[in-house]
Design an enzyme around this catalytic site. Structure first.
Site, PDB file in Angstrom:
ATOM      1  N   THR A  49     -20.582  77.433   5.585  1.00  0.00           N
ATOM      2  CA  THR A  49     -19.777  77.728   4.403  1.00  0.00           C
ATOM      3  C   THR A  49     -18.507  78.476   4.853  1.00  0.00           C
ATOM      4  OG1 THR A  49     -20.606  79.956   3.918  1.00  0.00           O
ATOM      5  CG2 THR A  49     -21.973  78.106   3.189  1.00  0.00           C
ATOM      6  N   CYS A  50     -17.682  78.847   3.883  1.00  0.00           N
ATOM      7  CA  CYS A  50     -16.462  79.584   4.215  1.00  0.00           C
ATOM      8  C   CYS A  50     -16.763  80.949   4.836  1.00  0.00           C
ATOM      9  CB  CYS A  50     -15.619  79.787   2.958  1.00  0.00           C
ATOM     10  SG  CYS A  50     -14.909  78.254   2.338  1.00  0.00           S
ATOM     11  N   ARG A  52     -19.906  81.889   6.315  1.00  0.00           N
ATOM     12  CA  ARG A  52     -20.975  81.992   7.302  1.00  0.00           C
ATOM     13  C   ARG A  52     -21.295  80.637   7.936  1.00  0.00           C
ATOM     14  NH1 ARG A  52     -24.534  85.095   5.576  1.00  0.00           N
ATOM     15  NH2 ARG A  52     -23.444  85.690   3.683  1.00  0.00           N
ATOM     16  N   GLY A 187      -5.845  71.267  -2.861  1.00  0.00           N
ATOM     17  CA  GLY A 187      -7.258  70.930  -2.654  1.00  0.00           C
ATOM     18  C   GLY A 187      -7.967  70.762  -3.978  1.00  0.00           C
ATOM     19  N   GLY A 189     -11.432  69.968  -4.086  1.00  0.00           N
ATOM     20  CA  GLY A 189     -12.877  70.011  -3.881  1.00  0.00           C
ATOM     21  C   GLY A 189     -13.493  71.017  -4.835  1.00  0.00           C
ATOM     22  N   GLU A 190     -14.737  71.407  -4.554  1.00  0.00           N
ATOM     23  CA  GLU A 190     -15.445  72.326  -5.449  1.00  0.00           C
ATOM     24  C   GLU A 190     -14.695  73.648  -5.612  1.00  0.00           C
ATOM     25  OE1 GLU A 190     -19.700  74.714  -5.769  1.00  0.00           O
ATOM     26  OE2 GLU A 190     -19.431  73.190  -4.227  1.00  0.00           O
ATOM     27  N   MET A 191     -14.284  74.260  -4.475  1.00  0.00           N
ATOM     28  CA  MET A 191     -13.607  75.546  -4.559  1.00  0.00           C
ATOM     29  C   MET A 191     -12.223  75.401  -5.191  1.00  0.00           C
ATOM     30  SD  MET A 191     -13.055  78.486  -1.653  1.00  0.00           S
ATOM     31  CE  MET A 191     -14.811  78.769  -1.492  1.00  0.00           C
ATOM     32  N   GLY A 192     -11.531  74.304  -4.888  1.00  0.00           N
ATOM     33  CA  GLY A 192     -10.222  74.066  -5.483  1.00  0.00           C
ATOM     34  C   GLY A 192     -10.294  73.934  -6.986  1.00  0.00           C
TER      35      GLY A 192
END
Length: 409
Positions: A49-50, A52, A187, A189-192
Site C-alpha cells: 500500500t502507500c 506499507r 489519477g 483510481g480509488e484514492m484519486g
C-alpha cells in the site's frame, strides 16, 4: 509449520525508502509466483500500500528463511543496510500484528478503514496467482473479520479518517480552506476518486485527469469535471491545489515541466502516492508548497479512542485464540485419525478371536466385522473430540500424545 512476515511502513521508513520496495499490482503477482516456488514455502501473500509493504509466508518450521533476502532478490537490491528499516515477526506476534492492522490500529491515520479493503484485495490477488495456502486463507479471512468487528464494536474514528481528509484538516488548521479553490486531481483510481469527491464536498471546483484512451468509459465523482491527462500542465496555472494519486512509476509532475510555466497564484501540491508522483525538487520553487504521504499523521488518541483501543485489543485476543485453536486442531486431526485406525485394528484383532469360535457364515462374519469397524471408529472419534471440547488445548494435546504412545510398538 511457521507463519512469518517482514514489513516496512510509514513509522519505520520515509517515503523514498518505502518506494524502493513498493510493488505494482502486476509485479506483486509475479513476485508471489516466484516466492511460492521456493523450497519449503507453502503459501505467500504480498500486501503493498502507500504506507506499507508486507510479505507473508507459511513455510516449513525447520526451514531457514530470510524474507528480506527473498525481497531483495525480487527487487534486484544488493544493499543490506536497508534491512534496518524492516521488522520481522513470526507466529503469534505476526498474527496479532495482522489483526491489529486490519482494525486500523497501526495505520498512519488511526482507525482508517482502507487497510481492511487492501487486506482483502491482497488475499484475493494471491488466490488469483495460486500463491495462498489454507493457513494464510484462514488467517487473512479472520483478519477481515477482526477489522469488521472493531469497526462495529470499537470504532476508533468519527467521520472519514482517510489521508485526504487528514490533509484537508491539517491545511484548515493552517488557515487554508478548499472552498472556492480551483483543484485538480491527477489519477482516477480509488484514492484519486476519494480525493476528488472529498475536495468537491469541501466546496472545491474539481477537475480530474483521465488517460485519453480510457476517457470515454471512466466514471468520475459527481460534480467534477474531466480533462485528458496530457492537458494537465496547461490547466495547472489556474489551480490553487493539485492532488496526485496514481500508480505510475514515473513523476506526474516534474520540475523541468515548470521551467516555462508562470503560476498565477500560490500552489499547494499533495502527493498521495508511493512511489512519489511529484518531483520533490518542486518544493524549492517559490510559491509552491509540497506535501507527501508522510506529512499527515493522526494526533494522539483521545480518551474516547483509548477506550476503543482497549476494546479492540480484547477483540484481537479473542480472534487470536480462535485462529490458533483452528490451526492446532488442523495439525492434530491426522494424529487423531491415526489413533482411531490403530484402535479399530486393535479391536478387530481381539474380536476376530471370538468370531472364529462363533458359528456363522463367512459372508455374515465379514459384514459383522465391517459394521464393528464403522461403529468402533465413531466411538473413538466421539471420545477424542469430546476430550477436545471439554479440556484446554494443552491438556488435550497431552492426552493425544499419551494415546499415541499406546500404539507405538
Amino acid at each position: 509449520m511457521t507463519i512469518s512476515m517482514i514489513g516496512i511502513d510509514h513509522g519505520r521508513a520515509p517515503v523514498d525508502i518505502r518506494a524502493l520496495f513498493a510493488f505494482t499490482k502486476k509485479n506483486a503477482g509475479e513476485a508471489m509466483e516466484q516466492l511460492k516456488e521456493k523450497a519449503g514455502i507453502y503459501g505467500c501473500v504480498i500486501l503493498s500500500t502507500c504506507n506499507r509493504l508486507e510479505i507473508w509466508a507459511s513455510h516449513e518450521e525447520e526451514k531457514e528463511l530470510s524474507l528480506y533476502q527473498c525481497l531483495c532478490e525480487l527487487k534486484g537490491i544488493e544493499d543490506s543496510s536497508y534491512e534496518d528499516y524492516f521488522i520481522t515477526r513470526k507466529d503469534r506476534e505476526a498474527v496479532s500484528h495482522l489483526f491489529h492492522l486490519a482494525g486500523g490500529l497501526k495505520s498512519q491515520i488511526l482507525g482508517e478503514d482502507q487497510i481492511l479493503t487492501q487486506i482483502k484485495e491482497a488475499l484475493n490477488f494471491a488466490r488469483e496467482h495460486f500463491a495462498s495456502d489454507s493457513v494464510l486463507e484462514v488467517l487473512f479471512r479472520m483478519a477481515a473479520t477482526v477489522g469488521k468487528r472493531i469497526k462495529t464494536e470499537a470504532p476508533l474514528a468519527h467521520g472519514n479518517p482517510s489521508v485526504i481528509h487528514q490533509a484537508l484538516s491539517t491545511l484548515k488548521e493552517q488557515g487554508y480552506e478548499a472552498r472556492g479553490k480551483t483543484c485538480m486531481v491527477i489519477g482516477n483510481g480509488e484514492m484519486g476518486k476519494v480525493a476528488a469527491q472529498t475536495l468537491r464536498e469541501n466546496g472545491g471546483d474539481v477537475t480530474v485527469t483521465v488517460r485519453q484512451y480510457r476517457s470515454g468509459i471512466v466514471e468520475i465523482p459527481a460534480g467534477c469535471k474531466r480533462i485528458h491527462y496530457g492537458e494537465r500542465m496547461e490547466y495547472l496555472p489556474q489551480c490553487d491545489l493539485v492532488v496526485s494519486a496514481t500508480a505510475s512509476p514515473n513523476f506526474t509532475l516534474k520540475a523541468e515541466d515548470f521551467a516555462q510555466l508562470t503560476l498565477e497564484r500560490p500552489l499547494i501540491l499533495l502527493d498521495l502516492a508511493v512511489p512519489r508522483d511529484i518531483d520533490p525538487a518542486l518544493s524549492e520553487i517559490e510559491g509552491i508548497t509540497l506535501y507527501d504521504m508522510d506529512s499527515f499523521h493522526s494526533a494522539g488518541a483521545s480518551p474516547e479512542q483509548k477506550k476503543s483501543i482497549e476494546k479492540a485489543d480484547r477483540i484481537v485476543q479473542e480472534q487470536l485464540e480462535e485462529f490458533y485453536q483452528w490451526l492446532e486442531g488442523r495439525d492434530v486431526i491426522p494424529r487423531i485419525q491415526e489413533i482411531r485406525d490403530d484402535a479399530v485394528e486393535d479391536l478387530n484383532l481381539r474380536i476376530e478371536k471370538i468370531l472364529k469360535k462363533t458359528p456363522m457364515e463367512q459372508e455374515d462374519r465379514q459384514k459383522l466385522l465391517e459394521a464393528v469397524d464403522t461403529a468402533a471408529g465413531k466411538v473413538v472419534n466421539k471420545l477424542i473430540f469430546g476430550l477436545r471440547d471439554c479440556l484446554n488445548q494443552e491438556t488435550f494435546l497431552e492426552c493425544v500424545a499419551g494415546l499415541e504412545k499406546l500404539y507405538e510398538e
